[in-house]
Motif scaffolding. Structure first.
Motif, PDB file in Angstrom:
ATOM      1  N   THR A  71      68.173   4.795 -23.032  1.00 30.34           N
ATOM      2  CA  THR A  71      68.716   5.862 -22.199  1.00 30.34           C
ATOM      3  C   THR A  71      68.721   5.381 -20.758  1.00 30.34           C
ATOM      4  O   THR A  71      67.671   5.243 -20.123  1.00 30.34           O
ATOM      5  CB  THR A  71      67.880   7.146 -22.313  1.00 30.34           C
ATOM      6  OG1 THR A  71      67.823   7.543 -23.690  1.00 30.34           O
ATOM      7  CG2 THR A  71      68.509   8.259 -21.494  1.00 30.34           C
ATOM      8  N   LYS A 101      75.959  -2.990 -24.417  1.00 29.30           N
ATOM      9  CA  LYS A 101      75.265  -3.660 -25.528  1.00 29.30           C
ATOM     10  C   LYS A 101      73.774  -3.370 -25.518  1.00 29.30           C
ATOM     11  O   LYS A 101      72.932  -4.262 -25.541  1.00 29.30           O
ATOM     12  CB  LYS A 101      75.501  -5.168 -25.497  1.00 29.30           C
ATOM     13  CG  LYS A 101      76.951  -5.544 -25.682  1.00 29.30           C
ATOM     14  CD  LYS A 101      77.148  -7.059 -25.722  1.00 29.30           C
ATOM     15  CE  LYS A 101      78.608  -7.414 -25.886  1.00 29.30           C
ATOM     16  NZ  LYS A 101      78.821  -8.878 -25.907  1.00 29.30           N
ATOM     17  N   THR A 108      70.221  -1.537 -26.932  1.00 26.09           N
ATOM     18  CA  THR A 108      69.607  -1.262 -28.223  1.00 26.09           C
ATOM     19  C   THR A 108      69.589   0.244 -28.486  1.00 26.09           C
ATOM     20  O   THR A 108      69.657   1.054 -27.552  1.00 26.09           O
ATOM     21  CB  THR A 108      68.184  -1.801 -28.283  1.00 26.09           C
ATOM     22  OG1 THR A 108      67.433  -1.237 -27.195  1.00 26.09           O
ATOM     23  CG2 THR A 108      68.180  -3.318 -28.167  1.00 26.09           C
ATOM     24  N   SER A 109      69.500   0.591 -29.733  1.00 31.00           N
ATOM     25  CA  SER A 109      69.485   1.995 -30.125  1.00 31.00           C
ATOM     26  C   SER A 109      68.322   2.716 -29.443  1.00 31.00           C
ATOM     27  O   SER A 109      67.214   2.194 -29.408  1.00 31.00           O
ATOM     28  CB  SER A 109      69.347   2.107 -31.646  1.00 31.00           C
ATOM     29  OG  SER A 109      69.222   3.446 -32.033  1.00 31.00           O
ATOM     30  N   GLY A 110      68.604   3.874 -28.904  1.00 31.03           N
ATOM     31  CA  GLY A 110      67.572   4.646 -28.251  1.00 31.03           C
ATOM     32  C   GLY A 110      67.473   4.423 -26.758  1.00 31.03           C
ATOM     33  O   GLY A 110      66.730   5.131 -26.076  1.00 31.03           O
ATOM     34  N   ARG A 166      76.709   5.188 -17.407  1.00 34.10           N
ATOM     35  CA  ARG A 166      75.686   4.132 -17.486  1.00 34.10           C
ATOM     36  C   ARG A 166      76.016   3.008 -16.498  1.00 34.10           C
ATOM     37  O   ARG A 166      76.001   1.819 -16.861  1.00 34.10           O
ATOM     38  CB  ARG A 166      75.566   3.580 -18.905  1.00 34.10           C
ATOM     39  CG  ARG A 166      75.152   4.593 -19.951  1.00 34.10           C
ATOM     40  CD  ARG A 166      74.897   3.922 -21.293  1.00 34.10           C
ATOM     41  NE  ARG A 166      74.690   4.900 -22.338  1.00 34.10           N
ATOM     42  CZ  ARG A 166      75.651   5.302 -23.156  1.00 34.10           C
ATOM     43  NH1 ARG A 166      76.877   4.827 -23.033  1.00 34.10           N
ATOM     44  NH2 ARG A 166      75.377   6.191 -24.091  1.00 34.10           N
TER      45      ARG A 166
END
Length: 125
Positions: free
Chosen positions: A32, A26, A28-30, A80
């Motif tokens: 890494t 979950k 956020t966009s971007g 991840r």
């Protein structure tokens, strides 16, 4: 921001092994995962939170003296996920273990920005 979810805690006998996992979900966009240093902390009842191990985005590691040679921190950036392999466990390793995301790619003294909910490790016969 990112949600960190730990797993793998259990009751284990002294001398045993466990592997903890911490999955980044979950986010956020971007975001890494590979860009950030990651940390494992632990806290026992009545004690202050203790930094156990940390791993930079470049592969540098630090360990608490109490776990050096017994624990190993690693990461899988594709999944991840952060890991903590714990060997030769002792009763004094009993604690709630938390993973945390650093604010930079390097290991620093800054407080991590995101924390998991913790996973219980109990070492007892």
């Amino acid at each position: 921001q990112v949600q960190l979810v730990e797993s793998g805690g259990a009751l284990v006998q002294p001398g045993g092994s466990l592997r903890l996992s911490c999955a980044a979900t979950k986010f956020t966009s971007g975001f890494t995962f590979s860009n950030y240093a990651m940390y494992w902390y632990r806290q026992s009842p009545g004690k202050e939170r203790e930094l156990v191990a940390c791993l930079s985005a470049f592969g540098h590691t630090n360990y608490a003296d109490s776990v050096l040679g017994r624990f190993r921190i690693s990461r899988d950036n594709v999944k991840r996920t952060l890991y903590l392999q714990m060997n030769m466990l002792k009763p004094e390793d009993t604690a709630v273990y938390y993973c945390a995301k650093g604010v930079t790619s390097l290991i620093t003294d800054q407080q991590p920005s995101d924390w998991g909910q913790g996973t219980q490790v109990t070492v007892s016969s």
